[in-house]
Design a protein around this motif. Structure first.
Motif, PDB file in Angstrom:
ATOM      1  N   CYS A  82       0.974  -1.109  -0.009  1.00 23.51           N
ATOM      2  CA  CYS A  82      -0.049  -0.081  -0.030  1.00 23.51           C
ATOM      3  C   CYS A  82       0.793   1.159   0.185  1.00 23.51           C
ATOM      4  O   CYS A  82       1.988   1.251   0.305  1.00 23.51           O
ATOM      5  CB  CYS A  82      -0.755   0.263   1.239  1.00 23.51           C
ATOM      6  N   ASN A  83       0.360   2.445  -0.422  1.00 17.87           N
ATOM      7  CA  ASN A  83       1.115   3.671  -0.253  1.00 17.87           C
ATOM      8  C   ASN A  83       1.622   3.970   1.237  1.00 17.87           C
ATOM      9  O   ASN A  83       2.695   4.622   1.470  1.00 17.87           O
ATOM     10  CB  ASN A  83       0.200   4.785  -0.907  1.00 17.87           C
ATOM     11  N   ILE A  84       0.719   3.410   2.038  1.00 21.10           N
ATOM     12  CA  ILE A  84       1.113   3.523   3.604  1.00 21.10           C
ATOM     13  C   ILE A  84       2.164   2.571   3.694  1.00 21.10           C
ATOM     14  O   ILE A  84       1.489   1.482   3.624  1.00 21.10           O
ATOM     15  CB  ILE A  84      -0.035   3.565   4.752  1.00 21.10           C
ATOM     16  N   SER A  85       3.286   2.822   4.002  1.00 19.82           N
ATOM     17  CA  SER A  85       4.316   1.604   4.092  1.00 19.82           C
ATOM     18  C   SER A  85       5.389   2.100   4.916  1.00 19.82           C
ATOM     19  O   SER A  85       5.256   2.961   5.981  1.00 19.82           O
ATOM     20  CB  SER A  85       4.790   1.331   2.606  1.00 19.82           C
ATOM     21  N   LYS A  86       6.713   1.820   4.757  1.00 22.85           N
ATOM     22  CA  LYS A  86       7.633   2.121   5.920  1.00 22.85           C
ATOM     23  C   LYS A  86       8.186   3.281   5.950  1.00 22.85           C
ATOM     24  O   LYS A  86       7.890   4.211   6.694  1.00 22.85           O
ATOM     25  CB  LYS A  86       8.765   1.209   5.485  1.00 22.85           C
ATOM     26  N   LEU A  87       8.471   4.048   4.744  1.00 24.23           N
ATOM     27  CA  LEU A  87       8.811   5.524   4.698  1.00 24.23           C
ATOM     28  C   LEU A  87       7.663   6.442   4.898  1.00 24.23           C
ATOM     29  O   LEU A  87       7.591   7.516   5.747  1.00 24.23           O
ATOM     30  CB  LEU A  87       9.213   5.789   3.163  1.00 24.23           C
ATOM     31  N   THR A  88       6.347   6.175   3.971  1.00 28.91           N
ATOM     32  CA  THR A  88       5.238   6.890   4.188  1.00 28.91           C
ATOM     33  C   THR A  88       4.573   6.886   5.587  1.00 28.91           C
ATOM     34  O   THR A  88       4.069   7.803   6.343  1.00 28.91           O
ATOM     35  CB  THR A  88       4.223   6.697   3.304  1.00 28.91           C
ATOM     36  N   GLY A  89       4.517   5.535   6.109  1.00 29.44           N
ATOM     37  CA  GLY A  89       4.228   5.487   7.544  1.00 29.44           C
ATOM     38  C   GLY A  89       5.231   6.168   8.470  1.00 29.44           C
ATOM     39  O   GLY A  89       4.701   6.971   9.536  1.00 29.44           O
ATOM     40  N   TRP A  90       6.479   6.101   8.393  1.00 30.93           N
ATOM     41  CA  TRP A  90       7.251   7.163   9.178  1.00 30.93           C
ATOM     42  C   TRP A  90       6.847   8.554   9.074  1.00 30.93           C
ATOM     43  O   TRP A  90       6.912   9.053   9.942  1.00 30.93           O
ATOM     44  CB  TRP A  90       8.746   6.960   8.673  1.00 30.93           C
ATOM     45  N   GLY A  91       6.514   8.970   7.690  1.00 33.83           N
ATOM     46  CA  GLY A  91       6.158  10.091   7.444  1.00 33.83           C
ATOM     47  C   GLY A  91       5.105  10.490   8.290  1.00 33.83           C
ATOM     48  O   GLY A  91       4.985  12.030   8.602  1.00 33.83           O
ATOM     49  N   VAL A  92       4.022   9.852   8.356  1.00 38.14           N
ATOM     50  CA  VAL A  92       2.758  10.405   8.936  1.00 38.14           C
ATOM     51  C   VAL A  92       3.058  11.144  10.225  1.00 38.14           C
ATOM     52  O   VAL A  92       2.242  12.178  10.693  1.00 38.14           O
ATOM     53  CB  VAL A  92       1.808   9.145   8.924  1.00 38.14           C
ATOM     54  N   ILE A  93       3.768  10.442  11.073  1.00 44.55           N
ATOM     55  CA  ILE A  93       3.960  10.973  12.270  1.00 44.55           C
ATOM     56  C   ILE A  93       5.216  12.092  12.361  1.00 44.55           C
ATOM     57  O   ILE A  93       5.063  13.072  12.977  1.00 44.55           O
ATOM     58  CB  ILE A  93       4.171   9.998  13.668  1.00 44.55           C
ATOM     59  N   ASN A  94       6.388  11.768  11.775  1.00 43.34           N
ATOM     60  CA  ASN A  94       7.588  12.645  11.577  1.00 43.34           C
ATOM     61  C   ASN A  94       7.186  14.024  10.995  1.00 43.34           C
ATOM     62  O   ASN A  94       7.764  14.978  11.275  1.00 43.34           O
ATOM     63  CB  ASN A  94       8.553  11.815  11.195  1.00 43.34           C
ATOM     64  N   PHE A  95       6.508  14.009   9.746  1.00 41.62           N
ATOM     65  CA  PHE A  95       6.299  15.221   9.078  1.00 41.62           C
ATOM     66  C   PHE A  95       5.354  16.004  10.039  1.00 41.62           C
ATOM     67  O   PHE A  95       5.662  17.217  10.210  1.00 41.62           O
ATOM     68  CB  PHE A  95       5.231  15.083   7.792  1.00 41.62           C
ATOM     69  N   TYR A  96       4.471  15.335  10.709  1.00 47.27           N
ATOM     70  CA  TYR A  96       3.606  16.126  11.706  1.00 47.27           C
ATOM     71  C   TYR A  96       4.352  16.895  12.804  1.00 47.27           C
ATOM     72  O   TYR A  96       4.388  18.130  13.035  1.00 47.27           O
ATOM     73  CB  TYR A  96       2.606  15.387  12.348  1.00 47.27           C
ATOM     74  N   LEU A  97       5.399  16.031  13.426  1.00 41.87           N
ATOM     75  CA  LEU A  97       6.141  16.364  14.550  1.00 41.87           C
ATOM     76  C   LEU A  97       7.252  17.364  13.924  1.00 41.87           C
ATOM     77  O   LEU A  97       7.309  18.359  14.763  1.00 41.87           O
ATOM     78  CB  LEU A  97       7.066  15.377  15.058  1.00 41.87           C
ATOM     79  N   GLN A  98       7.645  17.141  12.780  1.00 38.07           N
ATOM     80  CA  GLN A  98       8.686  18.278  12.123  1.00 38.07           C
ATOM     81  C   GLN A  98       7.945  19.503  11.985  1.00 38.07           C
ATOM     82  O   GLN A  98       8.586  20.693  12.176  1.00 38.07           O
ATOM     83  CB  GLN A  98       9.532  17.703  11.058  1.00 38.07           C
ATOM     84  N   GLY A  99       6.721  19.353  11.410  1.00 32.68           N
ATOM     85  CA  GLY A  99       6.003  20.746  11.282  1.00 32.68           C
ATOM     86  C   GLY A  99       5.812  21.288  12.734  1.00 32.68           C
ATOM     87  O   GLY A  99       5.850  22.752  12.615  1.00 32.68           O
ATOM     88  N   ARG A 100       5.438  20.851  13.841  1.00 31.42           N
ATOM     89  CA  ARG A 100       5.387  21.497  14.964  1.00 31.42           C
ATOM     90  C   ARG A 100       6.725  22.041  15.276  1.00 31.42           C
ATOM     91  O   ARG A 100       6.683  23.314  15.666  1.00 31.42           O
ATOM     92  CB  ARG A 100       5.052  20.152  15.915  1.00 31.42           C
ATOM     93  N   GLU A 101       7.776  21.141  15.322  1.00 26.42           N
ATOM     94  CA  GLU A 101       8.844  22.061  15.331  1.00 26.42           C
ATOM     95  C   GLU A 101       9.422  23.210  14.585  1.00 26.42           C
ATOM     96  O   GLU A 101       9.605  24.158  15.250  1.00 26.42           O
ATOM     97  CB  GLU A 101      10.073  20.921  15.513  1.00 26.42           C
TER      98      GLU A 101
END
Length: 556
Positions: A82-101
């Motif tokens: 699926c498109n939700i996989s290792k990198l994109t799954g990582w990105g779901v939380i980390n893109f959010y956390l990085q936007g917060r920072e």
């Protein structure tokens, strides 16, 4: 109106999680290869995608979570590409956390703001990742020393048994497909790696390893710029199963596979090809009727991918800077889109837009500022907001300093993760959600071409309405009890259980060699089955390769 109040346990858990995420990001930023592009403004779109993730991910995930749980998404991502996989799954939380920072570092957000969103996102992701990485037992690949063993034994047995021994023709066709597929996936994803992922390596005995390489969003899909360009590519997702001998490899949280030696073409001894998507629950063979069929299929796919690459370069040549940045933002932001797809609540307009709150920062983000901003946040960790007390040592940067011999001054006391301050437990003075009224608060726009094509699946090309209906109607015994709760530990002790055996037979249904073989198989059985089918076991293939190499080395 939400009555959320953060507890001490939640605060401590979230802070600890954010620090571990910080460690993973910084490790990859400081030790992995960098990306650059002569075509796309990567750094502007990369950084601004994080703002959009912060502003919109929580409410998009809340909408989908009303239908599919984080565990549902994790199980489905593990069972099919699926498109939700290792990198994109990582990105779901980390893109959010990085936007917060980044927002905190700009002075646009306090560390204690929107805590209900933050707790929700961390909880959602940890549940998803635990289900997705169930077999490996690690939420981050870095914690498994960069191996990513997501696949179940029942799947791996099929991949091992059904792969065709690579002769010169198959080896050449597989190498060509990997090269052209990788080039095209990078281009289709705006010169980023989010359309590629790998899984493994898996132990096949001797010096043999099996790993899989996934190529995603190849055909008409969520990306409007592929409409009319990728129409002739028959599969949206393809998974190549690769068996190697004498190759070591590691696979990161960013889903990249690093091999030693780097060129593995001559070390490939087996190949298989499959397709799947979020509307399937198993890997479906592609071109696997014979070795000749697989060679022809890979060559045909390489040709249509080559043609699509040419068309796509021409299409992107017509994009201006703004459209290039928007396409890149959407490519990264779309990391979470399959969650909405699985829920059957996907609306193209909810995803292919740039939030007005991100656009207000647009004038800042030329290539130079975007690069400096990213390095400041995720490499040097400098500035007032990142600074810590004088005694602090970041675990990653200090570790690199120590292993480098400690010949320079110590790294500055900075960190990427910005903790929730504990004083909020005294007064609970914090906002709850970035969008108090949910998605109704989101305003945005797009200059990208309007999507006119369909969405490509193994079952065919669907409209948005048809896709959402199919997603809502989708059902699989793999997602329901009792099969949902059969993991590797269960199989170890209960492989004779009729339900476990039935699960294995379900997975083997499309296998050319293991159909209806059941759950009692071990490698010796697979070797025997291959021999009975007139194909060599992989140990015998390795012996033949070694003998040939030794003979060639001894020739005058």
């Amino acid at each position: 109106m939400s009555e959320f109040r953060i507890t001490e346990q939640q605060l401590l858990d979230v802070n600890a999680f954010m620090q571990r995420s910080d460690d993973v990001v910084i490790t990859n930023c400081l030790t992995r290869t960098a990306q650059e592009s002569k075509l796309f403004p990567i750094m502007p779109y990369l950084v601004m995608s994080m703002y959009d993730a912060y502003y919109r991910y929580p409410d998009l995930l809340r909408r989908s979570a009303a239908t599919v749980s984080p565990e549902d998404v994790g199980h489905r991502a593990r069972n099919a590409t699926c498109n939700i996989s290792k990198l994109t799954g990582w990105g779901v939380i980390n893109f959010y956390l990085q936007g917060r920072e980044l927002l905190i570092k700009k002075g646009l957000l306090r560390p204690e703001d929107n805590l209900e969103d933050l707790v929700f996102m961390v909880d959602w992701w940890q549940r998803f990742s635990a289900a997705y990485h169930r077999n490996g037992g690690h939420r981050y690949t870095l914690d498994a020393h960069d191996i990513a063993q997501e696949h179940d034994e029942r799947v791996l047995q099929v991949l091992e048994a059904d792969a065709y021994e690579a002769d010169d023709a198959l080896r050449a066709s597989a190498a060509q497909f990997m090269a052209l597929g990788t080039q095209y996936a990078f281009l289709a994803h705006c010169e980023s790696r989010v359309g590629l992922q790998s899984s493994g390596p898996y132990n096949l005995g001797g010096r043999r390893l099996l790993h899989t390489r996934d190529f995603m969003n190849l055909s008409e899909c969520d990306f409007s710029w592929l409409d009319g360009v990728a129409t002739d590519i028959p599969f949206n997702n393809l998974t190549l199963a690769v068996i190697t001998d004498g190759v070591s490899m590691e696979i990161t949280d960013w889903a990249s596979v690093y091999t030693t030696p780097e060129d593995i073409r001559d070390r490939i001894i087996g190949v298989g090809l499959y397709t799947s998507d979020f509307l399937t629950d198993r890997y479906i063979p592609v071109g696997m009727d014979s070795r000749r069929d697989l060679v022809d299929t890979l060559d045909q796919l390489s040709e249509v991918i080559k043609q699509a690459t040419r068309k796509l370069y021409r299409r992107f040549a017509g994009f201006g800077f703004t459209q290039m940045v928007e396409a890149g933002i959407y490519t990264y932001f779309q990391a979470a889109a399959d969650i909405d797809h699985m829920a059957g609540t996907y609306r193209q307009g909810d995803w292919e837009l740039i939030d007005d709150r991100t656009r207000r920062l647009w004038p800042l983000y030329n290539e130079e500022f975007a690069y400096d901003d990213y390095v400041s946040a995720f490499a040097t960790m400098d500035g007032f907001q990142a600074g810590q007390n004088d005694y602090y040592l970041h675990p990653v940067s200090y570790s690199l300093w120590r292993r480098g011999g400690g010949k320079t001054d110590l790294p500055a006391p900075g960190r990427s993760a910005i903790a929730i301050p504990a004083h909020v437990l005294n007064d609970h003075d914090y906002s709850l959600r970035v969008n108090p009224n949910g998605l109704a608060d989101v305003r945005g726009s797009s200059t990208l071409p309007t999507k006119t094509g369909g969405y490509t699946f193994q079952r065919g090309r669907l409209t948005e309405h048809e896709m959402n209906r199919a997603a809502r109607e989708f059902d699989s015994p793999l997602l329901r009890a009792p099969w949902r709760f059969v993991d590797e530990a269960t199989v170890k002790y209960h492989y004779r259980n009729p339900e476990v055996d039935a699960l294995y037979r379900y997975t083997q249904q499309d296998s050319r060699l293991l159909r209806d073989r059941g759950a009692a198989l071990v490698r010796a059985d697979i070797d025997r089955i291959r021999t009975e089918a007139g194909e060599r076991p992989w140990s015998a293939v390795s012996e033949a390769v070694t003998t040939a190499a030794t003979s060639a080395a001894g020739d005058p």
